[in-house]
Design a protein around this motif. Structure first.
Motif, PDB file in Angstrom:
ATOM      1  N   ILE A   1      -0.114   0.885 -14.984  1.00  0.00           N
ATOM      2  CA  ILE A   1       0.263   2.149 -15.026  1.00  0.00           C
ATOM      3  C   ILE A   1       1.717   1.898 -15.437  1.00  0.00           C
ATOM      4  N   SER A   2       2.604   2.621 -16.647  1.00  0.00           N
ATOM      5  CA  SER A   2       3.682   2.120 -16.572  1.00  0.00           C
ATOM      6  C   SER A   2       4.098   3.403 -15.863  1.00  0.00           C
ATOM      7  N   ILE A   3       5.808   3.549 -16.118  1.00  0.00           N
ATOM      8  CA  ILE A   3       6.416   4.518 -15.195  1.00  0.00           C
ATOM      9  C   ILE A   3       8.283   4.289 -15.746  1.00  0.00           C
ATOM     10  N   ASP A   4       8.418   5.216 -16.751  1.00  0.00           N
ATOM     11  CA  ASP A   4       9.707   5.416 -17.144  1.00  0.00           C
ATOM     12  C   ASP A   4      10.655   6.088 -16.484  1.00  0.00           C
TER      13      ASP A   4
ATOM     14  N   GLU B   1      11.288  14.734 -11.447  1.00  0.00           N
ATOM     15  CA  GLU B   1       9.749  13.189 -11.721  1.00  0.00           C
ATOM     16  C   GLU B   1      10.360  12.399 -12.777  1.00  0.00           C
ATOM     17  N   LEU B   2       9.178  11.623 -12.868  1.00  0.00           N
ATOM     18  CA  LEU B   2       9.344  10.776 -13.680  1.00  0.00           C
ATOM     19  C   LEU B   2       8.452  10.447 -14.653  1.00  0.00           C
ATOM     20  N   SER B   3       8.172   9.745 -15.491  1.00  0.00           N
ATOM     21  CA  SER B   3       7.178   9.411 -17.119  1.00  0.00           C
ATOM     22  C   SER B   3       6.156   8.501 -16.502  1.00  0.00           C
ATOM     23  N   CYS B   4       5.044   8.652 -16.137  1.00  0.00           N
ATOM     24  CA  CYS B   4       3.559   8.011 -16.755  1.00  0.00           C
ATOM     25  C   CYS B   4       2.613   7.725 -17.407  1.00  0.00           C
ATOM     26  N   LEU B   5       2.357   6.616 -17.832  1.00  0.00           N
ATOM     27  CA  LEU B   5       1.661   6.357 -18.712  1.00  0.00           C
ATOM     28  C   LEU B   5       0.583   5.620 -18.500  1.00  0.00           C
TER      29      LEU B   5
ATOM     30  N   GLN C   1       0.579  -1.870  -0.015  1.00  0.00           N
ATOM     31  CA  GLN C   1      -0.055  -0.220  -0.194  1.00  0.00           C
ATOM     32  C   GLN C   1       0.549   1.114   0.031  1.00  0.00           C
ATOM     33  N   VAL C   2       0.627   2.324  -1.117  1.00  0.00           N
ATOM     34  CA  VAL C   2       1.483   3.210  -0.807  1.00  0.00           C
ATOM     35  C   VAL C   2       0.729   4.538  -1.108  1.00  0.00           C
ATOM     36  N   GLU C   3       1.330   5.568  -0.852  1.00  0.00           N
ATOM     37  CA  GLU C   3      -0.226   7.112  -1.517  1.00  0.00           C
ATOM     38  C   GLU C   3      -0.109   7.260  -2.439  1.00  0.00           C
ATOM     39  N   GLY C   4      -1.447   7.425  -3.054  1.00  0.00           N
ATOM     40  CA  GLY C   4      -2.058   8.062  -4.088  1.00  0.00           C
ATOM     41  C   GLY C   4      -0.651   9.464  -4.745  1.00  0.00           C
ATOM     42  N   PHE C   5      -1.003   8.555  -5.278  1.00  0.00           N
ATOM     43  CA  PHE C   5       0.524   9.328  -6.839  1.00  0.00           C
ATOM     44  C   PHE C   5      -0.225   9.742  -7.716  1.00  0.00           C
ATOM     45  N   LEU C   6      -1.547   9.944  -8.178  1.00  0.00           N
ATOM     46  CA  LEU C   6      -1.938  10.209  -9.313  1.00  0.00           C
ATOM     47  C   LEU C   6      -3.097  11.111  -9.098  1.00  0.00           C
ATOM     48  N   GLY C   7      -2.948  11.860  -7.661  1.00  0.00           N
ATOM     49  CA  GLY C   7      -3.442  13.009  -7.179  1.00  0.00           C
ATOM     50  C   GLY C   7      -5.036  12.784  -7.586  1.00  0.00           C
ATOM     51  N   GLY C   8      -6.047  11.342  -7.106  1.00  0.00           N
ATOM     52  CA  GLY C   8      -7.214  11.412  -8.066  1.00  0.00           C
ATOM     53  C   GLY C   8      -7.872  11.122  -8.458  1.00  0.00           C
ATOM     54  N   GLN C   9      -6.709  11.156  -9.275  1.00  0.00           N
ATOM     55  CA  GLN C   9      -7.569  12.436 -11.339  1.00  0.00           C
ATOM     56  C   GLN C   9      -6.891  10.152 -11.680  1.00  0.00           C
ATOM     57  N   THR C  10      -8.103   9.951 -12.035  1.00  0.00           N
ATOM     58  CA  THR C  10      -7.423   8.540 -13.420  1.00  0.00           C
ATOM     59  C   THR C  10      -6.636   9.283 -14.991  1.00  0.00           C
ATOM     60  N   LEU C  11      -5.909   8.703 -15.009  1.00  0.00           N
ATOM     61  CA  LEU C  11      -4.879   8.492 -15.916  1.00  0.00           C
ATOM     62  C   LEU C  11      -5.321   8.139 -16.791  1.00  0.00           C
TER      63      LEU C  11
ATOM     64  N   GLY D   1      -3.156   5.186 -22.760  1.00  0.00           N
ATOM     65  CA  GLY D   1      -2.142   6.163 -23.541  1.00  0.00           C
ATOM     66  C   GLY D   1      -1.606   7.617 -23.308  1.00  0.00           C
ATOM     67  N   LYS D   2      -2.682   8.206 -21.814  1.00  0.00           N
ATOM     68  CA  LYS D   2      -1.764   9.748 -21.630  1.00  0.00           C
ATOM     69  C   LYS D   2      -0.485   9.387 -20.412  1.00  0.00           C
ATOM     70  N   HIS D   3       0.000  10.442 -21.076  1.00  0.00           N
ATOM     71  CA  HIS D   3       1.085  10.628 -20.305  1.00  0.00           C
ATOM     72  C   HIS D   3       0.839  12.284 -19.103  1.00  0.00           C
ATOM     73  N   ARG D   4       1.676  10.950 -18.071  1.00  0.00           N
ATOM     74  CA  ARG D   4       1.309  12.387 -16.854  1.00  0.00           C
ATOM     75  C   ARG D   4       2.672  12.453 -16.400  1.00  0.00           C
ATOM     76  N   ARG D   5       3.022  13.961 -15.762  1.00  0.00           N
ATOM     77  CA  ARG D   5       4.696  13.844 -14.795  1.00  0.00           C
ATOM     78  C   ARG D   5       4.297  13.963 -13.619  1.00  0.00           C
ATOM     79  N   ILE D   6       4.617  12.507 -12.598  1.00  0.00           N
ATOM     80  CA  ILE D   6       5.004  12.475 -11.575  1.00  0.00           C
ATOM     81  C   ILE D   6       5.291  12.456 -10.147  1.00  0.00           C
ATOM     82  N   LYS D   7       5.485  13.015  -8.468  1.00  0.00           N
ATOM     83  CA  LYS D   7       6.714  13.464  -8.706  1.00  0.00           C
ATOM     84  C   LYS D   7       6.720  12.200  -7.306  1.00  0.00           C
ATOM     85  N   ILE D   8       7.182  11.330  -7.291  1.00  0.00           N
ATOM     86  CA  ILE D   8       7.181   9.891  -6.041  1.00  0.00           C
ATOM     87  C   ILE D   8       8.703   9.365  -5.642  1.00  0.00           C
TER      88      ILE D   8
END
Length: 257
Positions: free
Chosen positions: A59-62, A48-52, A5-15, A18-25
């Motif tokens: 999700i995919s994290i690069d 920052e990491l790239s999240c797909l 179990q981890v702290e939410g890293f998508l800000g409660g918003q569904t990704l 096919g959409k990308h987002r930069r995340i800070k974890i």
């Protein structure tokens, strides 16, 4: 696979898919053997990491990581899964797949090094990508190469007078008679290892069975490589000591305790 179990890293918003987002974890750190530094170094990512997005549960994290000393860079990739909504406040997640692209700039700390390290690396990469038969192809190639290289050193013929190859079983037996390349624990079944590898490649085993057999086959193939390496180390040691030994076969044959 175990979940954490981890702290939410998508800000409660569904990704969305096919959409990308930069995340800070936090930063990703991995230890590798840096080829430029020629020693073990920590490789670290940026802030920052790239999240797909791959759906509600994946999700995919690069990440690009740099050596803290010379700044050589490598890439790593995680496929992260969750039984529940991965964009939740405290999702339970698991790593479903992990892949590295070290680009000849670094090696795994526990990776095999030596004349066949590239083939071992390719075999491991195929295995991690669930390519059972593909991973075994590289293991058989290593077994063949080390046998034929020793045959050349020992001046053992590998071709018939008509130019056709002598059966591998015959070459392996002759090589092992003079150089003992098969570890003694399974020396009586040396060709069985090659037959096992070949049967998998030729479709006698399913992909699932091939993946299950990969690790034990890897250990046996590396056992052959290590046996040859020790043979060469013995030869150098004898030469440095100046002992009167006519050929390495006397050592490999066990005449010297």
């Amino acid at each position: 696979m175990a979940t954490t179990q981890v702290e939410g890293f998508l800000g409660g918003q569904t990704l969305k898919w096919g959409k990308h987002r930069r995340i800070k974890i936090g930063k990703v750190l991995r230890n590798f053997h840096c080829r430029t530094c020629d020693t073990q170094r920590t490789f670290v990512s940026g802030d920052e990491l790239s999240c797909l997005g791959l759906g509600d549960n994946q999700i995919s994290i690069d990440a690009t990581l740099q050596c803290i000393e010379c700044r050589s860079s490598v890439e790593i990739w995680f496929l992260i899964g969750s039984n529940d909504d991965i964009s939740g406040v405290a999702p339970e997640v698991r790593i479903e797949r992990y892949t590295e692209n070290l680009r000849d700039r670094a090696d795994r700390i526990d990776g095999h090094r030596g004349p066949f390290s590239d083939l071992v690396k390719r075999a491991q990469l195929a295995y991690e990508n669930q390519l059972g038969a593909g991973s075994i192809v590289y293991l058989r190639k290593i077994f063949e190469l080390v046998t034929f290289e020793v045959a050349e050193i020992a001046e053992i013929e590998i071709k018939k007078n008509n130019g056709k190859n002598i059966p591998f079983a015959v070459v392996l037996e002759k090589v092992n008679e003079v150089r003992n390349i098969i570890p003694r624990r399974f020396s009586s079944n040396g060709y069985q290892l090659f037959r096992e590898l070949s049967d998998i490649i030729h479709g006698e085993s399913s992909e699932e069975e091939a993946l299950q057999k990969y690790r034990p086959c890897l250990q046996l193939v590396l056992g052959v490589v290590d046996e040859v390496s020790r043979d060469n180390e013995y030869a150098r040691a004898i030469e440095e000591l100046g002992w009167d030994v006519k050929s390495i076969s006397e050592i490999a044959g066990g005449s010297v305790a």
